[in-house]
Write a protein that holds these residues in place. Structure first.
Motif, PDB file in Angstrom:
ATOM      1  N   TYR A  74      30.071  50.382  41.368  1.00  0.00           N
ATOM      2  CA  TYR A  74      31.257  49.884  42.082  1.00  0.00           C
ATOM      3  C   TYR A  74      32.367  49.580  41.085  1.00  0.00           C
ATOM      4  N   LEU A  75      33.572  50.052  41.409  1.00  0.00           N
ATOM      5  CA  LEU A  75      34.741  49.697  40.591  1.00  0.00           C
ATOM      6  C   LEU A  75      35.896  49.211  41.463  1.00  0.00           C
ATOM      7  N   HIS A  76      36.090  49.876  42.601  1.00  0.00           N
ATOM      8  CA  HIS A  76      37.206  49.475  43.491  1.00  0.00           C
ATOM      9  C   HIS A  76      36.847  49.845  44.917  1.00  0.00           C
ATOM     10  N   GLU A  77      37.488  49.193  45.851  1.00  0.00           N
ATOM     11  CA  GLU A  77      37.250  49.500  47.268  1.00  0.00           C
ATOM     12  C   GLU A  77      38.401  48.949  48.074  1.00  0.00           C
ATOM     13  N   GLN A  78      38.829  49.723  49.053  1.00  0.00           N
ATOM     14  CA  GLN A  78      39.857  49.277  49.997  1.00  0.00           C
ATOM     15  C   GLN A  78      40.994  48.520  49.330  1.00  0.00           C
ATOM     16  N   GLY A  79      41.576  49.160  48.336  1.00  0.00           N
ATOM     17  CA  GLY A  79      42.760  48.572  47.709  1.00  0.00           C
ATOM     18  C   GLY A  79      42.453  47.491  46.695  1.00  0.00           C
ATOM     19  N   GLU A  80      41.217  46.999  46.642  1.00  0.00           N
ATOM     20  CA  GLU A  80      40.893  45.969  45.643  1.00  0.00           C
ATOM     21  C   GLU A  80      40.280  46.655  44.432  1.00  0.00           C
ATOM     22  N   GLY A  81      40.997  46.572  43.315  1.00  0.00           N
ATOM     23  CA  GLY A  81      40.549  47.319  42.141  1.00  0.00           C
ATOM     24  C   GLY A  81      40.280  46.409  40.973  1.00  0.00           C
ATOM     25  N   PRO A  82      40.039  47.000  39.811  1.00  0.00           N
ATOM     26  CA  PRO A  82      39.746  46.191  38.629  1.00  0.00           C
ATOM     27  C   PRO A  82      40.960  45.340  38.216  1.00  0.00           C
ATOM     28  N   GLU A  83      40.671  44.148  37.712  1.00  0.00           N
ATOM     29  CA  GLU A  83      41.730  43.195  37.386  1.00  0.00           C
ATOM     30  C   GLU A  83      42.453  43.601  36.102  1.00  0.00           C
ATOM     31  N   LYS A  84      43.812  43.603  36.170  1.00  0.00           N
ATOM     32  CA  LYS A  84      44.588  43.886  34.953  1.00  0.00           C
ATOM     33  C   LYS A  84      44.965  42.580  34.269  1.00  0.00           C
ATOM     34  N   ASP A  85      44.898  41.484  35.016  1.00  0.00           N
ATOM     35  CA  ASP A  85      45.462  40.224  34.570  1.00  0.00           C
ATOM     36  C   ASP A  85      44.555  39.115  35.100  1.00  0.00           C
ATOM     37  N   TRP A  86      44.357  38.037  34.369  1.00  0.00           N
ATOM     38  CA  TRP A  86      43.398  37.020  34.849  1.00  0.00           C
ATOM     39  C   TRP A  86      43.836  36.376  36.161  1.00  0.00           C
ATOM     40  N   ARG A  87      45.158  36.485  36.501  1.00  0.00           N
ATOM     41  CA  ARG A  87      45.605  35.925  37.782  1.00  0.00           C
ATOM     42  C   ARG A  87      45.015  36.686  38.966  1.00  0.00           C
ATOM     43  N   GLN A  88      44.522  37.901  38.704  1.00  0.00           N
ATOM     44  CA  GLN A  88      43.949  38.705  39.803  1.00  0.00           C
ATOM     45  C   GLN A  88      42.466  38.427  40.039  1.00  0.00           C
ATOM     46  N   ASP A  92      35.244  36.716  45.178  1.00  0.00           N
ATOM     47  CA  ASP A  92      34.629  37.780  45.989  1.00  0.00           C
ATOM     48  C   ASP A  92      34.493  39.073  45.211  1.00  0.00           C
ATOM     49  N   HIS A  93      35.568  39.447  44.521  1.00  0.00           N
ATOM     50  CA  HIS A  93      35.558  40.712  43.779  1.00  0.00           C
ATOM     51  C   HIS A  93      34.552  40.656  42.620  1.00  0.00           C
ATOM     52  N   LEU A  94      34.531  39.500  41.923  1.00  0.00           N
ATOM     53  CA  LEU A  94      33.551  39.333  40.833  1.00  0.00           C
ATOM     54  C   LEU A  94      32.128  39.433  41.391  1.00  0.00           C
ATOM     55  N   ALA A  95      31.905  38.759  42.519  1.00  0.00           N
ATOM     56  CA  ALA A  95      30.548  38.746  43.093  1.00  0.00           C
ATOM     57  C   ALA A  95      30.132  40.157  43.516  1.00  0.00           C
ATOM     58  N   GLY A 141      41.006  43.345  30.256  1.00  0.00           N
ATOM     59  CA  GLY A 141      41.124  43.751  31.658  1.00  0.00           C
ATOM     60  C   GLY A 141      39.780  44.139  32.256  1.00  0.00           C
ATOM     61  N   TRP A 142      39.802  44.543  33.547  1.00  0.00           N
ATOM     62  CA  TRP A 142      38.603  45.006  34.255  1.00  0.00           C
ATOM     63  C   TRP A 142      37.465  43.985  34.115  1.00  0.00           C
ATOM     64  N   TYR A 143      37.807  42.721  34.338  1.00  0.00           N
ATOM     65  CA  TYR A 143      36.864  41.623  34.090  1.00  0.00           C
ATOM     66  C   TYR A 143      35.521  41.813  34.803  1.00  0.00           C
ATOM     67  N   GLY A 144      35.603  42.026  36.105  1.00  0.00           N
ATOM     68  CA  GLY A 144      34.370  42.092  36.904  1.00  0.00           C
ATOM     69  C   GLY A 144      33.525  43.293  36.535  1.00  0.00           C
ATOM     70  N   TYR A 145      34.153  44.440  36.394  1.00  0.00           N
ATOM     71  CA  TYR A 145      33.411  45.670  36.081  1.00  0.00           C
ATOM     72  C   TYR A 145      32.775  45.559  34.694  1.00  0.00           C
ATOM     73  N   ARG A 146      33.597  45.157  33.697  1.00  0.00           N
ATOM     74  CA  ARG A 146      33.063  45.017  32.332  1.00  0.00           C
ATOM     75  C   ARG A 146      31.889  44.045  32.290  1.00  0.00           C
ATOM     76  N   ALA A 147      32.105  42.868  32.897  1.00  0.00           N
ATOM     77  CA  ALA A 147      31.080  41.817  32.796  1.00  0.00           C
ATOM     78  C   ALA A 147      29.809  42.225  33.538  1.00  0.00           C
ATOM     79  N   SER A 148      29.976  42.913  34.677  1.00  0.00           N
ATOM     80  CA  SER A 148      28.771  43.300  35.438  1.00  0.00           C
ATOM     81  C   SER A 148      28.020  44.415  34.712  1.00  0.00           C
TER      82      SER A 148
END
Ligand code: NAP
Length: 232
Positions: A74-88, A92-95, A141-148
Motif C-alpha cells: 500500500y502506498l496511496h488510495e483514493q486521493g490519500e498519498g504519501p506525506e510530503k510534509d509532517w503537517r500531512q 488513519d493513513h499511518l495505521a 517524506g513518505w513517513y507512513g510508507y517508509r516506516a511501515s
C-alpha cells in the motif's frame, strides 16, 4: 533450479501477477491468492487474519510450497498519498500503511511459514522497498510508507531467526523490486529518471534471478532486484 510449488499472495497486483506468470512459464505450479479473488479459497485480505488463516489451511491441503511470495502493498488510495510534509501526517493513513505493509505480511508469515517444505531449499520473500532502509533515508517524506517498510524489514529479520531454529534449509527475506510501472507507482512516475522505470515483467524476471541465488545463508536480509544487499 526451478521452484516446484509457489504461492503468490497479492497475485492481482502489478508485480505479483508478473511473478506468478513468470513462475508458471518456468514450470512452477503456482497458487494465486488475492484480496480481489472471486473464489472463496483464493481470497486473502491482509487486514483480516481469519482470511489469512483460511487461505493457509487451504494451501496446506496441497503440496508443501518451496516458495512463498508476498507481493501485496500500500502506498496511496483514493486521493490519500504519501506525506510530503509532517503537517500531512494522519493516524488513519499511518495505521493503514502499517496494517497492509507490516502487520499483514507478519500474519502471512505466521500462518504460511509452517507450510514451507522442510526437506530442501525453500523460502518466503516479501516485497519491501528501498525507502524502508533507515540508513539510506536522505530525502525524507513518505513517513507512513517508509516506516511501515522499515517495520516489515525488522519483522522479516526476526522471523528469520526463529525460522533458522525450526526449518534449517529455509530462508525468509525482503526484496526491493526497483521502480516498476504499476498502479502503486503511477502517480510518481514523472520523477523517475529515463530508463529507470521497469516493466512488471522485467522486475519479475530480475527478482526471480535473485531468488535463484537464495538459500538458508541469505535469510534475514534485504536484496534489491539486481542482487545487491540493502542495509537496514
Ligand atoms: N511499483 C513500484 O515501483 C514498487 C517499488 C518498491 C516497492 N514496491 C512494492 O512492491 C509490492 C507490490 O507493489 P505493486 O507495484 O505491484 O502494487 P500494485 O499493483 O498496486 O499491487 C498491490 C497489491 O497489493 C494488494 N493488496 C493491497 N491491500 C491488500 C490487503 N489488505 N489484502 C490483500 N491484498 C492487498 C492488492 O490487491 P487488490 O488487487 O485486491 O487491490 C494488489 O494485489 C508492494 O509491497 C510495494 O510496496 C513497488
Amino acid at each position: 533450479m526451478t521452484w516446484q510449488h509457489a504461492v503468490v499472495i497479492g497475485a492481482s497486483g502489478g508485480i505479483g501477477k508478473a511473478l506468478a506468470d513468470e513462475l508458471e512459464q518456468r514450470g512452477t505450479e503456482v497458487v494465486r491468492l488475492s484480496r480481489s479473488a472471486e473464489d472463496a479459497e483464493s481470497h486473502i485480505d491482509l487486514q483480516d487474519e481469519a482470511s489469512i488463516e483460511a487461505a493457509a489451511a487451504w494451501v496446506a491441503k496441497g503440496k508443501a510450497p518451496d516458495l512463498i511470495l508476498v507481493a501485496t502493498g500500500y502506498l496511496h488510495e483514493q486521493g490519500e498519498g504519501p506525506e510530503k510534509d509532517w503537517r500531512q501526517l494522519s493516524a488513519d493513513h499511518l495505521a493503514r500503511n502499517f496494517a497492509i505493509n507490516a502487520t499483514g505480511p507478519a500474519l502471512v508469515a505466521k500462518h504460511f511459514l509452517p507450510l514451507l517444505r522442510d526437506d530442501g531449499r525453500a523460502g518466503l520473500a516479501a516485497l519491501s522497498a528501498r525507502v524502508g532502509s533507515i540508513s539510506d533515508n536522505r530525502l525524507g517524506g513518505w513517513y507512513g510508507y517508509r516506516a511501515s517498510k522499515a517495520a516489515l524489514n525488522m519483522l522479516i529479520r526476526t522471523f528469520s531467526i526463529e525460522l533458522k531454529r525450526k526449518k534449517k534449509n529455509a530462508f525468509c527475506i525482503a526484496l526491493h523490486p526497483g521502480t516498476v510501472d504499476t498502479a502503486l507507482s503511477d502517480p510518481f512516475q514523472k520523477n523517475v529518471p529515463e530508463g529507470k522505470l521497469f516493466s512488471r515483467e522485467h522486475s519479475a524476471k530480475k527478482l526471480l534471478e535473485v531468488l535463484e541465488g537464495c538459500d538458508a545463508d541469505s535469510t534475514g536480509r534485504i536484496f534489491a532486484w539486481d542482487g545487491t544487499e540493502i542495509a537496514p
